[in-house]
Design an enzyme around this catalytic site. Sequence first.
Site, mmCIF file in Angstrom:
data_model
loop_
_atom_site.group_PDB
_atom_site.id
_atom_site.type_symbol
_atom_site.label_atom_id
_atom_site.label_comp_id
_atom_site.label_asym_id
_atom_site.label_seq_id
_atom_site.Cartn_x
_atom_site.Cartn_y
_atom_site.Cartn_z
ATOM 1 N N ASP A 132 -6.042 -0.396 5.311
ATOM 2 C CA ASP A 132 -7.082 -0.794 6.270
ATOM 3 C C ASP A 132 -8.343 0.060 6.132
ATOM 4 O O ASP A 132 -9.464 -0.447 6.121
ATOM 5 C CB ASP A 132 -6.539 -0.685 7.704
ATOM 6 C CG ASP A 132 -5.225 -1.444 7.869
ATOM 7 O OD1 ASP A 132 -4.961 -2.336 7.054
ATOM 8 O OD2 ASP A 132 -4.468 -1.113 8.803
ATOM 9 N N ASP A 139 0.836 -1.229 0.000
ATOM 10 C CA ASP A 139 0.000 0.000 0.000
ATOM 11 C C ASP A 139 0.859 1.263 0.000
ATOM 12 O O ASP A 139 0.627 2.174 -0.804
ATOM 13 C CB ASP A 139 -1.058 0.006 1.118
ATOM 14 C CG ASP A 139 -0.543 -0.034 2.543
ATOM 15 O OD1 ASP A 139 0.650 -0.331 2.747
ATOM 16 O OD2 ASP A 139 -1.346 0.241 3.464
ATOM 17 N N GLU A 160 -4.665 8.437 11.856
ATOM 18 C CA GLU A 160 -3.782 7.391 12.393
ATOM 19 C C GLU A 160 -2.312 7.850 12.366
ATOM 20 O O GLU A 160 -1.554 7.614 13.300
ATOM 21 C CB GLU A 160 -3.961 6.116 11.581
ATOM 22 C CG GLU A 160 -3.354 4.937 12.259
ATOM 23 C CD GLU A 160 -4.075 3.636 11.944
ATOM 24 O OE1 GLU A 160 -5.301 3.648 11.722
ATOM 25 O OE2 GLU A 160 -3.392 2.611 11.924
ATOM 26 N N TYR A 196 8.490 -2.161 10.832
ATOM 27 C CA TYR A 196 7.610 -1.613 9.793
ATOM 28 C C TYR A 196 8.181 -0.288 9.276
ATOM 29 O O TYR A 196 8.300 -0.071 8.068
ATOM 30 C CB TYR A 196 6.213 -1.409 10.387
ATOM 31 C CG TYR A 196 5.154 -0.943 9.414
ATOM 32 C CD1 TYR A 196 4.400 -1.862 8.689
ATOM 33 C CD2 TYR A 196 4.896 0.413 9.229
ATOM 34 C CE1 TYR A 196 3.421 -1.438 7.802
ATOM 35 C CE2 TYR A 196 3.916 0.844 8.346
ATOM 36 C CZ TYR A 196 3.180 -0.085 7.642
ATOM 37 O OH TYR A 196 2.212 0.334 6.766
#
Length: 342
Positions: A151, A20, A139, A202
């Site tokens: 998401d 993504d 977020e 990540y």
Amino acid sequence: MKRVVAFGPGRVNLIGEHTDYNGGLALPFAIAEGVTVTATAQDGGEIHALAHDFDDETDTFAVAAPPRNGDGWRPFVHGIVAELAIRQGARLEIRGDLPRGSGLSSSAALEVALALALLGLEERDVDRHDLARICSKVENDWVGAQTGLLDQTASLLSTDGHALRIDFTTMETTSVPLDLGDWQLVTVDSGDHHSLSAASGYNERRAECEDAAKRLHVKTISEAREEDADALPETLRKRVRHVLSENARVDATVAALERRELETVGRLLDESHASLRDDYEASTDRVEGTVERLRKAGAKGARMVGGGFGGHVLALFPPDVALPEDARGVRPGPGARLLQDG
Ligand code: GLA
């Protein structure tokens, strides 16, 4: 007083991991479980929020000035109110049936349910692609998690019985029938919850991908060709190879689903896992043990899901195989929606 009830589902990503934020492809679907927010309009210019799943914790703030601080679930509420420029005071009740930290994206479900409930009170309509971006901004900027758009897009744009093919370069979305027949998709917890190392792993992968894109003079590494990456340092070359091969696997999965070839889908899940383990280096010993256990139990494909470095494993079981006790069945359900308006 006007009352709106909104539901934001969690999601499972069938395939297309770490694509993504690299302008690539993914194929998630919304699930039945999620977060429900009941918003009741109130005079007085304040938001009063109550989180049933967090020991009935509460939060109160002026709607015109959401605070920048707050812990746990509160920054989600502050961020949504601020980024949507909500002006209507309200009482919010939040409840959910998604286990937190389950890799089923309880964060996006919460953002999306809050957004739809508060917009509903003000009778405002925001395009769902734009709303996904706003929720993702909450977020990133309010919660402090540097995640991509997967998401929120899955929660907002999925349709019942379908997976959602998302192209993160164009943000074009296509619904793909996800007809499993008697086959079953399940998720299993690896038991590895090192959320700090997960977050740092990540972020490190994101930085490596940005570095590779810069060196290749492309906007995102999905624009690169594999042979272009040959000149890169070995680590970066592997990251590029994962993203390019994963993008190809997304479309191979779409084609296999169209032909109802679930064995092939299983093989693609296995290949995705191998790529995430070897090229993206995002697996852990416990995740490997869980994948192994699921294959031994009869799964036709199994792979780590989500951000990696621990977390959950997704597996595809053929008909008539007994599921492991700790397996949670997941099926495609409808996207975010209002359950009551007025
Ligand atoms: C996490 C993030 C998503 C995505 C996945 C990896 O779940 O929230 O944005 O980057 O990791 O595919």
